[in-house]
Design a protein around this motif. Structure first.
Motif, PDB file in Angstrom:
ATOM      1  N   ARG A 192       0.988  -1.213  -0.007  1.00 59.87           N
ATOM      2  CA  ARG A 192      -0.012   0.098  -0.068  1.00 59.87           C
ATOM      3  C   ARG A 192       0.903   1.538  -0.202  1.00 59.87           C
ATOM      4  NH1 ARG A 192      -2.388  -1.144   4.305  1.00 59.87           N
ATOM      5  NH2 ARG A 192      -4.512  -2.101   3.382  1.00 59.87           N
ATOM      6  N   ALA A 193       1.966   1.189   0.797  1.00 57.06           N
ATOM      7  CA  ALA A 193       2.772   2.406   0.618  1.00 57.06           C
ATOM      8  C   ALA A 193       3.614   2.509  -0.602  1.00 57.06           C
ATOM      9  CB  ALA A 193       4.045   2.262   2.024  1.00 57.06           C
ATOM     10  N   GLY A 194       4.045   1.482  -1.255  1.00 55.19           N
ATOM     11  CA  GLY A 194       4.525   1.539  -2.563  1.00 55.19           C
ATOM     12  C   GLY A 194       3.273   2.436  -3.676  1.00 55.19           C
ATOM     13  N   TRP A 195       2.276   1.865  -3.290  1.00 55.82           N
ATOM     14  CA  TRP A 195       1.238   2.514  -4.217  1.00 55.82           C
ATOM     15  C   TRP A 195       1.071   3.730  -4.183  1.00 55.82           C
ATOM     16  CZ3 TRP A 195      -3.811   3.491  -1.844  1.00 55.82           C
ATOM     17  CH2 TRP A 195      -4.550   4.075  -2.697  1.00 55.82           C
ATOM     18  N   ARG A 196       1.158   4.631  -2.881  1.00 53.03           N
ATOM     19  CA  ARG A 196       0.906   5.870  -2.435  1.00 53.03           C
ATOM     20  C   ARG A 196       2.270   6.482  -3.257  1.00 53.03           C
ATOM     21  NH1 ARG A 196      -0.902   4.427   3.425  1.00 53.03           N
ATOM     22  NH2 ARG A 196      -3.291   4.195   3.056  1.00 53.03           N
ATOM     23  N   ARG A 197       3.460   6.018  -2.819  1.00 50.43           N
ATOM     24  CA  ARG A 197       4.656   6.732  -3.167  1.00 50.43           C
ATOM     25  C   ARG A 197       4.770   7.024  -4.534  1.00 50.43           C
ATOM     26  NH1 ARG A 197       8.203  10.169  -1.689  1.00 50.43           N
ATOM     27  NH2 ARG A 197      10.246   9.793  -2.304  1.00 50.43           N
ATOM     28  N   ALA A 198       4.317   5.839  -5.285  1.00 54.62           N
ATOM     29  CA  ALA A 198       4.612   6.143  -6.812  1.00 54.62           C
ATOM     30  C   ALA A 198       3.752   7.329  -7.225  1.00 54.62           C
ATOM     31  CB  ALA A 198       3.873   4.860  -7.497  1.00 54.62           C
ATOM     32  N   HIS A 199       2.763   7.426  -6.649  1.00 54.35           N
ATOM     33  CA  HIS A 199       1.596   8.631  -6.933  1.00 54.35           C
ATOM     34  C   HIS A 199       2.447  10.014  -6.435  1.00 54.35           C
ATOM     35  CE1 HIS A 199      -1.525   5.605  -7.605  1.00 54.35           C
ATOM     36  NE2 HIS A 199      -2.138   6.638  -8.583  1.00 54.35           N
ATOM     37  N   GLU A 200       2.925  10.007  -5.128  1.00 56.31           N
ATOM     38  CA  GLU A 200       3.616  11.180  -4.722  1.00 56.31           C
ATOM     39  C   GLU A 200       4.755  11.368  -5.520  1.00 56.31           C
ATOM     40  OE1 GLU A 200       4.486   9.745  -1.048  1.00 56.31           O
ATOM     41  OE2 GLU A 200       2.498  10.030  -0.149  1.00 56.31           O
ATOM     42  N   GLU A 201       5.473  10.757  -5.889  1.00 55.41           N
ATOM     43  CA  GLU A 201       6.778  10.958  -6.970  1.00 55.41           C
ATOM     44  C   GLU A 201       6.149  11.676  -8.207  1.00 55.41           C
ATOM     45  OE1 GLU A 201       8.748   7.213  -7.262  1.00 55.41           O
ATOM     46  OE2 GLU A 201       9.900   7.533  -5.474  1.00 55.41           O
ATOM     47  N   ARG A 202       5.223  11.502  -8.402  1.00 55.35           N
ATOM     48  CA  ARG A 202       4.492  12.188  -9.756  1.00 55.35           C
ATOM     49  C   ARG A 202       3.774  13.482  -9.681  1.00 55.35           C
ATOM     50  NH1 ARG A 202       5.943   7.149 -10.281  1.00 55.35           N
ATOM     51  NH2 ARG A 202       6.788   6.295 -12.392  1.00 55.35           N
ATOM     52  N   GLY A 203       3.570  13.560  -8.237  1.00 58.75           N
ATOM     53  CA  GLY A 203       2.646  14.722  -8.011  1.00 58.75           C
ATOM     54  C   GLY A 203       1.246  14.381  -8.166  1.00 58.75           C
ATOM     55  N   LEU A 204       1.040  13.115  -8.094  1.00 59.42           N
ATOM     56  CA  LEU A 204      -0.489  12.552  -8.268  1.00 59.42           C
ATOM     57  C   LEU A 204      -1.444  12.125  -7.049  1.00 59.42           C
ATOM     58  CD1 LEU A 204       0.330  10.741 -11.724  1.00 59.42           C
ATOM     59  CD2 LEU A 204      -1.048  13.165 -11.371  1.00 59.42           C
ATOM     60  N   LEU A 205      -2.596  12.278  -7.070  1.00 62.16           N
ATOM     61  CA  LEU A 205      -3.384  11.731  -5.971  1.00 62.16           C
ATOM     62  C   LEU A 205      -3.726  10.309  -6.431  1.00 62.16           C
ATOM     63  CD1 LEU A 205      -5.785  14.511  -5.397  1.00 62.16           C
ATOM     64  CD2 LEU A 205      -3.800  13.827  -3.793  1.00 62.16           C
ATOM     65  N   PRO A 206      -3.730   9.155  -5.690  1.00 65.28           N
ATOM     66  CA  PRO A 206      -3.967   7.872  -5.969  1.00 65.28           C
ATOM     67  C   PRO A 206      -5.461   7.531  -6.334  1.00 65.28           C
ATOM     68  CG  PRO A 206      -3.607   8.054  -3.496  1.00 65.28           C
ATOM     69  CD  PRO A 206      -3.129   9.404  -4.231  1.00 65.28           C
ATOM     70  N   GLY A 207      -6.032   6.480  -6.901  1.00 67.19           N
ATOM     71  CA  GLY A 207      -7.425   6.421  -6.838  1.00 67.19           C
ATOM     72  C   GLY A 207      -8.025   5.768  -5.622  1.00 67.19           C
ATOM     73  N   PRO A 208      -9.163   5.219  -5.739  1.00 69.76           N
ATOM     74  CA  PRO A 208      -9.567   4.687  -4.622  1.00 69.76           C
ATOM     75  C   PRO A 208      -9.063   3.540  -4.095  1.00 69.76           C
ATOM     76  CG  PRO A 208     -10.858   4.190  -6.545  1.00 69.76           C
ATOM     77  CD  PRO A 208     -10.016   5.075  -6.787  1.00 69.76           C
ATOM     78  N   GLU A 209      -9.043   3.125  -2.747  1.00 67.90           N
ATOM     79  CA  GLU A 209      -8.687   1.970  -2.095  1.00 67.90           C
ATOM     80  C   GLU A 209      -9.813   0.989  -1.784  1.00 67.90           C
ATOM     81  OE1 GLU A 209      -5.940   0.587   1.593  1.00 67.90           O
ATOM     82  OE2 GLU A 209      -5.770   2.579   0.840  1.00 67.90           O
ATOM     83  N   LEU A 210      -9.412  -0.295  -2.010  1.00 70.79           N
ATOM     84  CA  LEU A 210     -10.654  -1.301  -1.538  1.00 70.79           C
ATOM     85  C   LEU A 210      -9.818  -2.353  -0.843  1.00 70.79           C
ATOM     86  CD1 LEU A 210     -11.546  -0.169  -4.621  1.00 70.79           C
ATOM     87  CD2 LEU A 210     -13.835  -1.394  -3.742  1.00 70.79           C
ATOM     88  N   GLU A 211     -10.235  -2.787   0.448  1.00 69.42           N
ATOM     89  CA  GLU A 211      -9.418  -3.753   1.050  1.00 69.42           C
ATOM     90  C   GLU A 211      -9.942  -5.323   0.829  1.00 69.42           C
ATOM     91  OE1 GLU A 211      -8.678  -5.172   5.592  1.00 69.42           O
ATOM     92  OE2 GLU A 211      -9.308  -3.186   5.337  1.00 69.42           O
ATOM     93  N   GLY A 212      -9.004  -6.167   0.611  1.00 74.88           N
ATOM     94  CA  GLY A 212      -9.379  -7.487   0.197  1.00 74.88           C
ATOM     95  C   GLY A 212      -9.024  -8.574   1.189  1.00 74.88           C
ATOM     96  N   ASP A 213      -8.684  -9.740   0.988  1.00 78.00           N
ATOM     97  CA  ASP A 213      -8.403 -10.720   1.841  1.00 78.00           C
ATOM     98  C   ASP A 213      -7.236 -11.766   1.302  1.00 78.00           C
ATOM     99  OD1 ASP A 213      -9.839 -12.294   0.531  1.00 78.00           O
ATOM    100  OD2 ASP A 213     -11.411 -12.418   2.245  1.00 78.00           O
ATOM    101  N   TRP A 214      -6.829 -11.321   0.159  1.00 76.19           N
ATOM    102  CA  TRP A 214      -5.800 -12.275  -0.744  1.00 76.19           C
ATOM    103  C   TRP A 214      -6.724 -13.059  -1.533  1.00 76.19           C
ATOM    104  CZ3 TRP A 214      -1.817  -9.244  -0.579  1.00 76.19           C
ATOM    105  CH2 TRP A 214      -1.240  -8.993   0.557  1.00 76.19           C
TER     106      TRP A 214
END
Length: 330
Positions: A192-214
């Motif tokens: 999850r942190a990597g998902w957010r970080r990739a957006h931050e590095e490009r000055g973008l806001l991430p899309g929606p997050e939904l929780e799963g259980d694998w």
């Protein structure tokens, strides 16, 4: 051993040297001893060896959720590495995690006189509990680890997620959705942190997050919600089974992959190349992880200084489930 010595016409010390691969035995003698062992059907007595040497040459391993690809492959990697080094690996698999189950598993392994224990349980509580155990033998952690922790070997989960999401953003997608793993798993949080970080590095806001259980079922539930959001053009799933459920839901709702929505998974399970479409996903080197874990354990048994290893870098396997962001009409 005395019977083997008598048949081979050597001393029992020579038989012992052959069994322990000592270099002082002539090849002719060694072959004669091995022939006597085969003729007599000799098997070493583990209890006697332990009493004589105070060494079991056995590593213990605790893991959980062996039905999932990652934990099962980590366990296989450690067992294969142990075999290659001439060490036995005693595995205790937990059907689910609890502090009591982890404690009982450690006790079972101590009863087998293991010389070190490898813990591969990715729950946050398990990582904290493992660090607090006060044992007379080394403990190595290999899942849910934080970089820089001594006696730990891991794969950089955050870097893997950044590879996956960065790939989507580089294709022109602007706000990548995420189907996350369970909140109490360290690796789910790292992805999850990597998902957010990739957006931050490009000055973008991430899309929606939904929780799963694998599970594919949780990916399917998330996919039905994502399919109803026309603004979502790309999704990063926390593992490949959830990506499979997601692909199915998108297909049910008439959203084409990758024409309308691109999808990336994580783990590169063997079946992912045969999903429809074939899944772009993050690959992890579980064999190398097993070798590192065993190397750390054996080094600690030998009394070497506690090593601190850099995490293994995952790679991105690009297949047909990702494409450039679709252009809006007009």
């Amino acid at each position: 051993m005395a019977q083997v010595a008598a048949v081979a016409g050597v001393s029992h010390q020579t038989v012992s040297r052959v069994l322990n691969d000592a270099s002082l035995v002539k090849e002719e003698t060694r072959l004669r001893v091995l022939a006597a062992i085969e003729e007599l059907g000799y098997r070493r007595n583990f209890a006697a060896r332990l009493l004589a040497t105070n060494r079991s040459r056995r590593i213990g391993m605790v893991t959980a959720h062996l039905g999932l690809h990652g934990p099962s492959m980590i366990a296989l990697g450690v067992q294969e590495a142990g075999y290659a080094e001439g060490w036995d690996v005693s595995l205790v698999g937990l059907p689910e995690f609890s502090a009591e189950m982890l404690d009982n598993a450690v006790e079972r392994l101590l009863d087998q006189a293991v010389e070190a224990i490898v813990v591969a349980v990715a729950h946050r509580e398990a990582a904290e509990m493992t660090q607090s155990l006060q044992l007379s033998i080394p403990i190595v952690t290999v899942q849910g680890v934080v970089a820089g922790t001594p006696l730990s070997a891991g794969i950089d989960q955050q870097a893997g997620a950044e590879l996956a999401v960065g790939h989507l953003l580089d294709l022109g997608h602007r706000h990548v959705a995420h189907v996350a793993g369970p909140a109490d798993w360290v690796e789910a949080e790292q992805r999850r942190a990597g998902w957010r970080r990739a957006h931050e590095e490009r000055g973008l806001l991430p899309g929606p997050e939904l929780e799963g259980d694998w599970s594919p079922e949780s990916g399917h539930r998330a996919g039905l919600l994502i399919a109803d959001d026309p603004d979502v053009t790309a999704v990063f799933a926390g593992n490949d089974p959830m990506a499979l459920g997601l692909l199915n839901a998108l297909h049910e709702r008439g959203r084409r992959v990758p024409d309308d929505v691109s999808v990336v998974g994580f783990d590169d399970v063997p079946e992912s190349a045969y999903y429809w479409p074939a899944l772009t996903t993050v690959s992890q080197d579980f064999a190398e992880l097993g070798r590192r874990a065993l190397s750390l354990a054996l080094g600690a048994v030998r009394g070497e200084d506690e090593a601190t290893l850099d995490p293994i870098m995952p790679t991105l396997t690009v297949r047909r489930s990702t494409a450039a962001r679709p252009q809006p009409p007009g």
